[in-house]
Design a protein around this motif. Structure first.
Motif, PDB file in Angstrom:
ATOM      1  N   GLN A   1      30.272  43.873  43.666  1.00 18.94           N
ATOM      2  CA  GLN A   1      31.611  44.033  44.248  1.00 18.94           C
ATOM      3  C   GLN A   1      31.894  42.975  45.312  1.00 18.94           C
ATOM      4  O   GLN A   1      33.023  42.537  45.479  1.00 18.94           O
ATOM      5  CB  GLN A   1      31.762  45.425  44.877  1.00 18.94           C
ATOM      6  N   LEU A   2      30.866  42.557  46.042  1.00 20.21           N
ATOM      7  CA  LEU A   2      31.051  41.610  47.137  1.00 20.21           C
ATOM      8  C   LEU A   2      30.992  40.147  46.716  1.00 20.21           C
ATOM      9  O   LEU A   2      31.323  39.270  47.508  1.00 20.21           O
ATOM     10  CB  LEU A   2      29.995  41.865  48.218  1.00 20.21           C
ATOM     11  N   THR A   3      30.569  39.869  45.486  1.00 16.18           N
ATOM     12  CA  THR A   3      30.417  38.478  45.069  1.00 16.18           C
ATOM     13  C   THR A   3      31.354  38.051  43.944  1.00 16.18           C
ATOM     14  O   THR A   3      31.490  36.855  43.704  1.00 16.18           O
ATOM     15  CB  THR A   3      28.970  38.207  44.621  1.00 16.18           C
ATOM     16  N   GLU A   4      31.981  38.958  43.259  1.00 16.05           N
ATOM     17  CA  GLU A   4      32.885  38.594  42.166  1.00 16.05           C
ATOM     18  C   GLU A   4      34.264  38.277  42.725  1.00 16.05           C
ATOM     19  O   GLU A   4      34.852  39.081  43.453  1.00 16.05           O
ATOM     20  CB  GLU A   4      32.992  39.732  41.152  1.00 16.05           C
ATOM     21  N   PRO A   5      34.819  37.104  42.390  1.00 20.88           N
ATOM     22  CA  PRO A   5      36.126  36.710  42.924  1.00 20.88           C
ATOM     23  C   PRO A   5      37.255  37.682  42.588  1.00 20.88           C
ATOM     24  O   PRO A   5      38.124  37.924  43.417  1.00 20.88           O
ATOM     25  CB  PRO A   5      36.382  35.348  42.279  1.00 20.88           C
ATOM     26  N   ASP A   6      37.235  38.263  41.388  1.00 22.54           N
ATOM     27  CA  ASP A   6      38.310  39.188  41.028  1.00 22.54           C
ATOM     28  C   ASP A   6      38.262  40.457  41.868  1.00 22.54           C
ATOM     29  O   ASP A   6      39.297  41.000  42.259  1.00 22.54           O
ATOM     30  CB  ASP A   6      38.304  39.504  39.537  1.00 22.54           C
ATOM     31  N   HIS A   7      37.070  40.928  42.191  1.00 22.44           N
ATOM     32  CA  HIS A   7      36.945  42.114  43.042  1.00 22.44           C
ATOM     33  C   HIS A   7      37.385  41.796  44.474  1.00 22.44           C
ATOM     34  O   HIS A   7      38.049  42.616  45.128  1.00 22.44           O
ATOM     35  CB  HIS A   7      35.514  42.636  43.053  1.00 22.44           C
TER      36      HIS A   7
ATOM     37  N   PHE B   1      41.217  41.613  44.624  1.00 17.54           N
ATOM     38  CA  PHE B   1      41.816  42.945  44.607  1.00 17.54           C
ATOM     39  C   PHE B   1      41.599  43.665  45.937  1.00 17.54           C
ATOM     40  O   PHE B   1      42.517  44.319  46.449  1.00 17.54           O
ATOM     41  CB  PHE B   1      41.236  43.782  43.459  1.00 17.54           C
ATOM     42  N   ALA B   2      40.418  43.531  46.518  1.00 16.64           N
ATOM     43  CA  ALA B   2      40.146  44.163  47.814  1.00 16.64           C
ATOM     44  C   ALA B   2      41.064  43.595  48.889  1.00 16.64           C
ATOM     45  O   ALA B   2      41.585  44.334  49.731  1.00 16.64           O
ATOM     46  CB  ALA B   2      38.682  43.975  48.202  1.00 16.64           C
ATOM     47  N   GLY B   3      41.282  42.279  48.861  1.00 19.06           N
ATOM     48  CA  GLY B   3      42.196  41.658  49.818  1.00 19.06           C
ATOM     49  C   GLY B   3      43.627  42.128  49.636  1.00 19.06           C
ATOM     50  O   GLY B   3      44.333  42.403  50.612  1.00 19.06           O
ATOM     51  N   LEU B   4      44.061  42.237  48.386  1.00 21.90           N
ATOM     52  CA  LEU B   4      45.411  42.722  48.115  1.00 21.90           C
ATOM     53  C   LEU B   4      45.584  44.170  48.570  1.00 21.90           C
ATOM     54  O   LEU B   4      46.622  44.540  49.124  1.00 21.90           O
ATOM     55  CB  LEU B   4      45.737  42.601  46.631  1.00 21.90           C
TER      56      LEU B   4
ATOM     57  N   ALA C   1      48.107  45.584  51.426  1.00 21.80           N
ATOM     58  CA  ALA C   1      49.051  46.659  51.120  1.00 21.80           C
ATOM     59  C   ALA C   1      48.919  47.813  52.119  1.00 21.80           C
ATOM     60  O   ALA C   1      49.924  48.381  52.557  1.00 21.80           O
ATOM     61  CB  ALA C   1      48.833  47.166  49.699  1.00 21.80           C
ATOM     62  N   VAL C   2      47.697  48.144  52.486  1.00 22.62           N
ATOM     63  CA  VAL C   2      47.480  49.224  53.456  1.00 22.62           C
ATOM     64  C   VAL C   2      48.042  48.828  54.817  1.00 22.62           C
ATOM     65  O   VAL C   2      48.724  49.626  55.476  1.00 22.62           O
ATOM     66  CB  VAL C   2      45.979  49.575  53.549  1.00 22.62           C
TER      67      VAL C   2
END
Length: 67
Positions: free
Chosen positions: A38-44, A47-50, A54-55
């Motif tokens: 979860q911490l190394t995949e760019p797509d994850h 999404f975490a940044g987005l 949003a929050v």
């Protein structure tokens, strides 16, 4: 509970379940491998940044409406 908030949460859940995962077997490796993935995949990370953005925007809008 506000019906708009409940509807948004329901739609968000349905949309998230339709996401296509990237290829590969993710069933082995244990908890640490899952966290590292979860911490190394760019797509994850994207999404975490987005979701964090949003929050933050949601909290600011909510606070502005309460004031």
């Amino acid at each position: 509970m506000n019906i708009k908030l409940l509807s948004l949460a329901s739609v968000s859940t349905l949309i998230a379940s339709q996401a296509m995962a990237h290829p590969g077997d993710h069933s082995t490796g244990g908890v640490m491998a899952a966290i590292w993935h979860q911490l190394t995949e760019p797509d994850h990370l994207l999404f975490a940044g987005l979701m964090a953005a949003a929050v933050i925007v949601g909290v600011k809008v909510y606070q502005k409406k309460k004031a």
